[in-house]
Design a protein around this motif. Structure first.
Motif, mmCIF file in Angstrom:
data_model
loop_
_atom_site.group_PDB
_atom_site.id
_atom_site.type_symbol
_atom_site.label_atom_id
_atom_site.label_comp_id
_atom_site.label_asym_id
_atom_site.label_seq_id
_atom_site.Cartn_x
_atom_site.Cartn_y
_atom_site.Cartn_z
ATOM 1 N N ASP A 24 -17.184 -1.482 -21.966
ATOM 2 C CA ASP A 24 -17.625 -2.096 -20.700
ATOM 3 C C ASP A 24 -19.156 -2.146 -20.657
ATOM 4 O OD1 ASP A 24 -15.000 -2.285 -19.856
ATOM 5 O OD2 ASP A 24 -15.103 -0.569 -18.478
ATOM 6 N N LEU A 25 -19.768 -1.013 -20.966
ATOM 7 C CA LEU A 25 -21.239 -0.957 -20.910
ATOM 8 C C LEU A 25 -21.858 -1.918 -21.921
ATOM 9 C CD1 LEU A 25 -21.835 2.880 -20.545
ATOM 10 C CD2 LEU A 25 -22.319 1.130 -18.820
ATOM 11 N N ALA A 26 -21.296 -1.929 -23.119
ATOM 12 C CA ALA A 26 -21.856 -2.800 -24.166
ATOM 13 C C ALA A 26 -21.802 -4.262 -23.737
ATOM 14 C CB ALA A 26 -21.087 -2.597 -25.470
ATOM 15 N N ALA A 27 -20.751 -4.632 -22.993
ATOM 16 C CA ALA A 27 -20.606 -6.033 -22.577
ATOM 17 C C ALA A 27 -21.444 -6.370 -21.345
ATOM 18 C CB ALA A 27 -19.132 -6.336 -22.293
ATOM 19 N N ILE A 28 -21.490 -5.443 -20.394
ATOM 20 C CA ILE A 28 -22.113 -5.837 -19.116
ATOM 21 C C ILE A 28 -23.609 -5.510 -19.014
ATOM 22 C CG2 ILE A 28 -19.914 -5.853 -17.847
ATOM 23 C CD1 ILE A 28 -22.174 -3.181 -16.791
ATOM 24 N N VAL A 29 -24.065 -4.467 -19.680
ATOM 25 C CA VAL A 29 -25.495 -4.120 -19.554
ATOM 26 C C VAL A 29 -26.396 -5.275 -19.999
ATOM 27 C CG1 VAL A 29 -27.338 -2.631 -20.458
ATOM 28 C CG2 VAL A 29 -25.265 -1.613 -19.483
ATOM 29 N N PRO A 30 -26.132 -5.926 -21.147
ATOM 30 C CA PRO A 30 -27.004 -7.039 -21.546
ATOM 31 C C PRO A 30 -26.913 -8.238 -20.596
ATOM 32 C CG PRO A 30 -25.665 -6.259 -23.394
ATOM 33 C CD PRO A 30 -25.108 -5.627 -22.169
ATOM 34 N N ALA A 31 -25.858 -8.290 -19.776
ATOM 35 C CA ALA A 31 -25.700 -9.420 -18.848
ATOM 36 C C ALA A 31 -26.498 -9.218 -17.554
ATOM 37 C CB ALA A 31 -24.218 -9.633 -18.538
ATOM 38 N N GLY A 32 -27.107 -8.021 -17.401
ATOM 39 C CA GLY A 32 -28.041 -7.825 -16.296
ATOM 40 C C GLY A 32 -27.445 -7.478 -14.946
ATOM 41 N N PRO A 33 -26.641 -6.410 -14.855
ATOM 42 C CA PRO A 33 -26.147 -5.989 -13.541
ATOM 43 C C PRO A 33 -27.285 -5.372 -12.718
ATOM 44 C CG PRO A 33 -25.585 -4.332 -15.176
ATOM 45 C CD PRO A 33 -26.244 -5.467 -15.923
ATOM 46 N N GLY A 34 -27.090 -5.338 -11.391
ATOM 47 C CA GLY A 34 -28.074 -4.696 -10.530
ATOM 48 C C GLY A 34 -27.893 -3.194 -10.477
ATOM 49 N N GLY A 35 -26.772 -2.715 -10.975
ATOM 50 C CA GLY A 35 -26.500 -1.284 -10.982
ATOM 51 C C GLY A 35 -25.165 -1.037 -11.643
ATOM 52 N N VAL A 36 -24.928 0.220 -12.020
ATOM 53 C CA VAL A 36 -23.659 0.597 -12.637
ATOM 54 C C VAL A 36 -23.075 1.771 -11.858
ATOM 55 C CG1 VAL A 36 -22.514 1.389 -14.749
ATOM 56 C CG2 VAL A 36 -24.484 -0.159 -14.912
ATOM 57 N N LEU A 37 -21.784 1.652 -11.561
ATOM 58 C CA LEU A 37 -21.073 2.697 -10.817
ATOM 59 C C LEU A 37 -20.054 3.345 -11.748
ATOM 60 C CD1 LEU A 37 -20.114 4.127 -8.176
ATOM 61 C CD2 LEU A 37 -18.758 2.077 -7.679
ATOM 62 N N PHE A 38 -20.151 4.665 -11.878
ATOM 63 C CA PHE A 38 -19.210 5.407 -12.734
ATOM 64 C C PHE A 38 -18.157 6.090 -11.880
ATOM 65 C CE2 PHE A 38 -20.343 5.620 -17.243
ATOM 66 C CZ PHE A 38 -21.511 4.882 -17.229
ATOM 67 N N PRO A 39 -16.883 5.928 -12.247
ATOM 68 C CA PRO A 39 -15.806 6.555 -11.483
ATOM 69 C C PRO A 39 -15.558 7.998 -11.928
ATOM 70 C CG PRO A 39 -14.867 5.256 -13.261
ATOM 71 C CD PRO A 39 -16.372 5.101 -13.360
ATOM 72 N N LYS A 40 -14.885 8.736 -11.044
ATOM 73 C CA LYS A 40 -14.286 10.032 -11.388
ATOM 74 C C LYS A 40 -15.194 10.993 -12.132
ATOM 75 C CE LYS A 40 -9.653 7.997 -11.238
ATOM 76 N NZ LYS A 40 -9.884 6.553 -11.174
ATOM 77 N N VAL A 41 -16.456 11.072 -11.738
ATOM 78 C CA VAL A 41 -17.297 12.112 -12.345
ATOM 79 C C VAL A 41 -16.839 13.459 -11.790
ATOM 80 C CG1 VAL A 41 -19.285 10.574 -12.684
ATOM 81 C CG2 VAL A 41 -19.129 11.933 -10.608
ATOM 82 N N ASP A 42 -16.803 14.453 -12.654
ATOM 83 C CA ASP A 42 -16.355 15.787 -12.247
ATOM 84 C C ASP A 42 -17.504 16.768 -12.055
ATOM 85 O OD1 ASP A 42 -13.604 15.484 -11.997
ATOM 86 O OD2 ASP A 42 -13.215 15.893 -14.117
ATOM 87 N N GLY A 43 -18.667 16.438 -12.600
ATOM 88 C CA GLY A 43 -19.779 17.381 -12.489
ATOM 89 C C GLY A 43 -21.039 16.794 -13.081
ATOM 90 N N PRO A 44 -22.106 17.618 -13.154
ATOM 91 C CA PRO A 44 -23.412 17.102 -13.594
ATOM 92 C C PRO A 44 -23.380 16.576 -15.025
ATOM 93 C CG PRO A 44 -23.436 19.502 -13.457
ATOM 94 C CD PRO A 44 -22.155 19.050 -12.828
ATOM 95 N N GLY A 45 -22.518 17.160 -15.861
ATOM 96 C CA GLY A 45 -22.430 16.705 -17.251
ATOM 97 C C GLY A 45 -22.014 15.243 -17.334
ATOM 98 N N ASP A 46 -21.110 14.853 -16.457
ATOM 99 C CA ASP A 46 -20.646 13.458 -16.445
ATOM 100 C C ASP A 46 -21.756 12.510 -15.984
ATOM 101 O OD1 ASP A 46 -18.143 14.197 -17.323
ATOM 102 O OD2 ASP A 46 -17.233 14.192 -15.330
ATOM 103 N N VAL A 47 -22.598 12.988 -15.071
ATOM 104 C CA VAL A 47 -23.695 12.146 -14.573
ATOM 105 C C VAL A 47 -24.732 11.953 -15.692
ATOM 106 C CG1 VAL A 47 -25.536 11.961 -12.855
ATOM 107 C CG2 VAL A 47 -23.316 12.919 -12.204
ATOM 108 N N THR A 48 -25.058 13.038 -16.359
ATOM 109 C CA THR A 48 -26.009 12.978 -17.471
ATOM 110 C C THR A 48 -25.464 12.083 -18.582
ATOM 111 O OG1 THR A 48 -26.619 15.224 -16.888
ATOM 112 C CG2 THR A 48 -27.343 14.450 -19.041
#
Ligand code: COA
Ligand code: MG
Length: 296
Positions: free
Chosen positions: A83-107
């Motif tokens: 998903d990231l490989a396809a959408i990041v080069p297309a220029g989104p205004g932001g990315v939302l990550f689902p189901k993070v469980d803790g700081p490790g997932d955010v990093t």
């Protein structure tokens, strides 16, 4: 960064990334932000096609001043990195990550974005929708700055499922989670966006839930249908009365005769310097909203 945190997000409309028609329609809708979803609104067999449709919509543009966020699949799934490989080069205004469980997932989310070629300040938002995330809110807040995290989006449907709690009109079973997320967002200077209201036909119930979200401190609400936009925009905008109050407070503290004073009277009420800070924030929010609406 600050701009990404402070921008108005009164109305944040989800749509399935597999629904090209909805992504097209969104160009004319009055939502502050859009979320093109690749996660739960897209069936596994439609993931690849949705990813391409979202990349094409981003490249096509036409969204004006609306913030266009893509919700990707989690990094532990077979789809997240693609998903990231396809959408990041297309220029989104932001990315939302689902189901993070803790700081490790955010990093890890920020690291994966960088790996996909994202600018270090491409806004990152995370869903707060698992019991573990609720228990780790403090640590997530502490990790926010290094990961350039911009805000939280509440995932109340997933929370209901995992907590085995019932979503009632008063959301009694969710008040602790909602408040803890707002408290953490404020402690660490992040945006906080409330969860969705599933009953599309029930406008009155929806308005009530918007007001509850506002009272809890949320900046806005995630939406699932265009019919919810206007109400969310109205309820999460400062009222004319609030804006007038803010300008009166700012003017009162700026008046030469009040120089150096910490406490004053405006419209018969005591105001202190903390109210000046509150008034400035309100006036800034109102100015941000006016600027956004001007841009269309
Ligand atoms: N974003 C943009 N446009 C939307 C929309 C959305 N979330 N939901 C509906 N529309 C559009 C429809 O395409 C339709 O457009 P048209 O009048 O040009 O044909 C119009 O609004 C009316 O739609 P309606 O018939 O009332 O709804 P529906 O039956 O087509 O869709 C849902 C109902 C629930 C499937 C749809 O609203 C939806 O997919 N919502 C978002 C779900 C989602 O993303 N969930 C993930 C996070 S919780
Ligand atoms: Mg979810």
């Amino acid at each position: 960064m600050l701009e990404a945190i402070l921008r108005p997000r009164r109305s944040v409309l989800y749509m399935p990334g597999s629904n090209a028609k909805a992504m097209d329609k969104a160009k004319s809708l009055g939502a502050d932000s859009l979320i093109f979803d690749l996660e739960d609104a897209v069936a596994p067999e439609a993931k690849a096609q949705a990813r391409e449709a979202v990349a094409a919509a981003l490249r096509g543009g036409g969204y004006g001043a609306r913030e266009v966020i893509v919700r990707v699949n989690g990094l532990a799934t077979p789809w997240g990195r693609d998903d990231l490989a396809a959408i990041v080069p297309a220029g989104p205004g932001g990315v939302l990550f689902p189901k993070v469980d803790g700081p490790g997932d955010v990093t890890a989310a920020r690291a994966a974005m960088l790996q996909a070629g994202a600018a270090p300040d491409l806004p990152l938002l995370v869903m707060i929708e698992t019991p573990k995330a609720l228990l780790a809110l403090r640590e997530i807040g502490q990790a926010a700055k290094a990961a350039a995290l911009v805000g939280f989006v509440m995932g109340t449907n997933d929370l209901a499922k995992d907590l085995r709690a019932v979503l009632t009109p008063d959301r009694a079973a969710f008040l602790t989670a909602l408040s803890m997320a707002v408290i953490t967002a404020r402690a660490y200077g992040l945006a906080a966006i409330d969860g969705v209201f599933n009953d599309i036909q029930n406008q009155e119930g929806f308005a009530g839930e918007c007001r509850q979200g506002l009272q809890l401190g949320f900046d806005g609400k995630t939406l699932i249908h265009p019919a919810q936009i206007e109400t969310a925009n109205r309820i999460f905008s400062p009222s004319a009365q609030e804006i007038n109050w803010a300008h009166a407070v700012i003017a009162a503290f700026a008046a030469p005769e009040n120089a150096g004073r910490g406490v004053l009277k405006v419209d018969g009420r005591m105001i202190e310097l903390l109210h000046l800070a509150q008034a400035k924030r309100l006036a800034a929010t109102a100015a941000h909203i006016a600027a956004l609406e001007q841009l269309g």
